[in-house]
Design an enzyme around this catalytic site. Structure first.
Site, PDB file in Angstrom:
ATOM      1  N   ARG A 272      -9.501   4.019 -10.637  1.00 51.59           N
ATOM      2  CA  ARG A 272      -8.610   4.344  -9.515  1.00 51.59           C
ATOM      3  C   ARG A 272      -7.219   4.572 -10.099  1.00 51.59           C
ATOM      4  O   ARG A 272      -6.497   3.619 -10.356  1.00 51.59           O
ATOM      5  CB  ARG A 272      -8.606   3.178  -8.514  1.00 51.59           C
ATOM      6  CG  ARG A 272      -8.031   3.541  -7.144  1.00 51.59           C
ATOM      7  CD  ARG A 272      -7.675   2.287  -6.357  1.00 51.59           C
ATOM      8  NE  ARG A 272      -6.460   1.701  -6.869  1.00 51.59           N
ATOM      9  CZ  ARG A 272      -6.157   0.388  -6.812  1.00 51.59           C
ATOM     10  NH1 ARG A 272      -6.979  -0.467  -6.262  1.00 51.59           N
ATOM     11  NH2 ARG A 272      -5.003  -0.038  -7.310  1.00 51.59           N
ATOM     12  N   HIS A 276      -4.279   1.605  -4.288  1.00 47.49           N
ATOM     13  CA  HIS A 276      -5.432   1.515  -3.386  1.00 47.49           C
ATOM     14  C   HIS A 276      -5.223   2.445  -2.191  1.00 47.49           C
ATOM     15  O   HIS A 276      -6.108   3.199  -1.801  1.00 47.49           O
ATOM     16  CB  HIS A 276      -5.625   0.076  -2.909  1.00 47.49           C
ATOM     17  CG  HIS A 276      -6.656  -0.024  -1.823  1.00 47.49           C
ATOM     18  ND1 HIS A 276      -7.995   0.094  -2.068  1.00 47.49           N
ATOM     19  CD2 HIS A 276      -6.528  -0.163  -0.482  1.00 47.49           C
ATOM     20  CE1 HIS A 276      -8.661   0.014  -0.925  1.00 47.49           C
ATOM     21  NE2 HIS A 276      -7.788  -0.138   0.042  1.00 47.49           N
ATOM     22  N   TYR A 285       0.299  -5.801  -9.965  1.00 44.79           N
ATOM     23  CA  TYR A 285      -0.852  -6.539 -10.489  1.00 44.79           C
ATOM     24  C   TYR A 285      -1.594  -5.822 -11.629  1.00 44.79           C
ATOM     25  O   TYR A 285      -2.552  -6.346 -12.166  1.00 44.79           O
ATOM     26  CB  TYR A 285      -1.847  -6.887  -9.364  1.00 44.79           C
ATOM     27  CG  TYR A 285      -2.359  -5.677  -8.585  1.00 44.79           C
ATOM     28  CD1 TYR A 285      -3.394  -4.900  -9.076  1.00 44.79           C
ATOM     29  CD2 TYR A 285      -1.806  -5.331  -7.352  1.00 44.79           C
ATOM     30  CE1 TYR A 285      -3.863  -3.807  -8.375  1.00 44.79           C
ATOM     31  CE2 TYR A 285      -2.267  -4.236  -6.636  1.00 44.79           C
ATOM     32  CZ  TYR A 285      -3.293  -3.474  -7.153  1.00 44.79           C
ATOM     33  OH  TYR A 285      -3.756  -2.387  -6.456  1.00 44.79           O
TER      34      TYR A 285
HETATM   35  C1  LIG Z   1     -15.141  -6.584   5.334  1.00 48.30           C
HETATM   36  C2  LIG Z   1     -13.830  -6.129   4.788  1.00 48.30           C
HETATM   37  N1  LIG Z   1     -13.083  -6.976   4.051  1.00 48.30           N
HETATM   38  C3  LIG Z   1     -11.902  -6.558   3.540  1.00 48.30           C
HETATM   39  C4  LIG Z   1     -11.449  -5.288   3.787  1.00 48.30           C
HETATM   40  C5  LIG Z   1     -10.126  -4.825   3.184  1.00 48.30           C
HETATM   41  N2  LIG Z   1     -10.409  -3.882   2.110  1.00 48.30           N
HETATM   42  C6  LIG Z   1     -10.307  -2.558   2.290  1.00 48.30           C
HETATM   43  S1  LIG Z   1     -10.712  -1.705   0.911  1.00 48.30           S
HETATM   44  C7  LIG Z   1     -11.027  -3.112   0.045  1.00 48.30           C
HETATM   45  C8  LIG Z   1     -11.443  -3.050  -1.413  1.00 48.30           C
HETATM   46  C9  LIG Z   1     -12.690  -2.281  -1.620  1.00 48.30           C
HETATM   47  O1  LIG Z   1     -12.879  -2.124  -3.004  1.00 48.30           O
HETATM   48  P1  LIG Z   1     -14.060  -1.248  -3.562  1.00 48.30           P
HETATM   49  O2  LIG Z   1     -15.304  -1.520  -2.809  1.00 48.30           O
HETATM   50  O3  LIG Z   1     -14.085  -1.442  -5.017  1.00 48.30           O
HETATM   51  O4  LIG Z   1     -13.628   0.254  -3.191  1.00 48.30           O
HETATM   52  P2  LIG Z   1     -12.354   1.085  -3.710  1.00 48.30           P
HETATM   53  O5  LIG Z   1     -11.261   0.866  -2.685  1.00 48.30           O
HETATM   54  O6  LIG Z   1     -11.969   0.568  -5.036  1.00 48.30           O
HETATM   55  O7  LIG Z   1     -12.797   2.499  -3.724  1.00 48.30           O
HETATM   56  C10 LIG Z   1     -10.820  -4.236   0.840  1.00 48.30           C
HETATM   57  C11 LIG Z   1     -10.971  -5.634   0.356  1.00 48.30           C
HETATM   58  C12 LIG Z   1     -12.256  -4.444   4.563  1.00 48.30           C
HETATM   59  N3  LIG Z   1     -11.912  -3.173   4.815  1.00 48.30           N
HETATM   60  N4  LIG Z   1     -13.446  -4.870   5.043  1.00 48.30           N
END
Ligand SMILES: Cc1ncc(C[n+]2csc(CCOP(=O)(O)OP(=O)(O)O)c2C)c(N)n1
Ligand SMILES: [Mg+2]
Length: 375
Positions: A272, A276, A285
């Protein structure tokens, strides 16, 4: 050299020396074997990757200027998204995470409709009821972005199971991140898909981070692909910054799904490169050295070097492409921004098939406030 704290996220997995990793292009864009994707498609995909990157960069600036509320991009992950998109057959479905808008655009979803959603204007296909970059299109066989992590995965296997029951031969491409492999939805979907042998290809974009949590702090497995073993699902690890490798791996997984051969788990090792989302500041971080090491493996630069080696690309073509893409984006953004907002009345549509008295009363009140200039 890579630091030994960088386990087992994108960093460790994408090393050239990793014998498990499927690659076609090396870091310098040299083809290590003959690519399956024809040169004209490599060129078209290069253009799509650049368009996706420029769109993200522009919309991040638009958000900072206060013209939209939020943006979430896919910088650094363009090959992982578009390599899969290119392998899809028209009848296949996409169950997206939120970084795959380029896959939907690749299928012909109009940029203007996407920007209508980003600005939440009156033409927004989601009528202003979703966050920006929460796209969906039944016509393009793409499910709605499902913001709670991992919830698209049970949807994907349910859809594939329905197609299996109906005797339809199409695949579902489910996208998700490394973080989503810790979700309940992932466990449910992988269990069901393995047992029922449904036609899903699971594309895990392992971009090293789940917001501020590095992949190695989330999971102690050697590789996320190892998780698939426990569900009886075959797994492949692929260099997710190598468009040609992603296309080949995705083609095989989707073809297996279409032919009734069941699911495949594909771990796409990528990074990434951006925040985010616009609500995030990764400098708080993330080690800047890690970011620069990955910048050297950028999927767009790698494909460009490859095309230059093939005498299919040069500096003049690059300049012409950037000018064309930037003009297109600028004009489309200006158009979407000028459109009116959805009407206040539309807020009450689609709540019930027959609106209740209470809802109608609320609607009258909201419209009166709106007319009075307070809405
Ligand atoms: C159930 C839930 N918990 C927390 C969140 C907040 N949240 C949004 S994106 C994310 C991280 C997801 O990481 P990853 O699966 O690695 O996908 P990336 O964003 O890196 O593409 C989180 C914790 C959420 N959307 N849904
Ligand atoms: Mg991630």
């Amino acid at each position: 050299m890579l630091g030994n704290t960088e386990r087992p996220g994108g960093e460790r997995g994408a090393r050239a020396a990793d014998p498990d990793l499927v690659r076609v292009l090396d870091d310098e864009g040299r083809a290590m074997r003959k690519p399956v994707l024809p040169i004209e498609r490599r060129l078209a995909l290069y253009e799509a990757m650049v368009r996706s990157r420029r769109l993200d960069e522009r919309l991040e600036r638009v958000q900072r200027q206060g013209r939209i509320g939020f943006h979430i991009g896919s910088q650094g992950e363009e090959a992982a998204v578009l390599g899969v998109a290119e392998a899809l057959a028209p009848e296949d479905w996409i169950a997206p995470c939120y970084r795959e808008v380029a896959a939907l655009l690749h299928r012909g979803f109009p940029l203007e409709a996407h920007l209508d959603n980003v600005f939440g204007n009156a033409d927004d296909p989601n009528v202003g009821r979703q966050m920006p970059v929460h796209f969906a299109s039944r016509a393009h066989r793409c499910l709605s972005v499902s913001a709670p992590i991992g919830t698209q995965l049970p949807h994907a296997v349910g859809l594939a199971y329905a197609m299996k029951l109906r005797g339809e031969h199409a695949a579902v491409a489910a996208f998700f991140g490394d973080g989503a492999t810790s979700s309940q939805g992932f466990h449910d979907a992988m269990t069901f898909a393995g047992v029922m042998k449904v036609g899903v290809a699971f594309f895990c974009r392992n971009n090293g981070w789940a917001i501020s949590l590095p992949a190695h702090e989330q999971c102690a497995a050697r590789a996320l692909a190892d998780k698939a073993v426990g569900y009886g699902i075959p797994a492949v690890r692929c260099d997710g910054n190598d468009l040609l490798a992603v296309f080949e791996v995705a083609s095989r997984a989707l073809d297996t799904a279409r032919r009734g051969g069941g699911p495949t788990f594909v771990e796409l090792l990528t990074y990434r490169a951006g925040p985010h989302s616009t609500s995030d500041d990764p400098t708080r971080y993330r080690d800047p050295d890690e970011v620069s090491r990955w910048a050297a493996r950028d999927p767009i630069t790698r494909l460009r070097k490859h095309l230059e080696r093939e005498d299919a690309w040069d500096i003049d073509r690059e300049a012409a492409l950037l000018a064309r893409v930037d003009a297109e984006l600028k004009e489309a953004i200006a158009r979407a921004e000028k459109k009116p907002r959805p009407s206040v009345a539309s807020l009450f549509d689609d709540v019930y098939a027959e609106p209740t008295e209470a809802l109608l009363a609320q609607k009258r009140e909201a419209l009166a406030l709106d007319e009075g200039g307070e809405g």
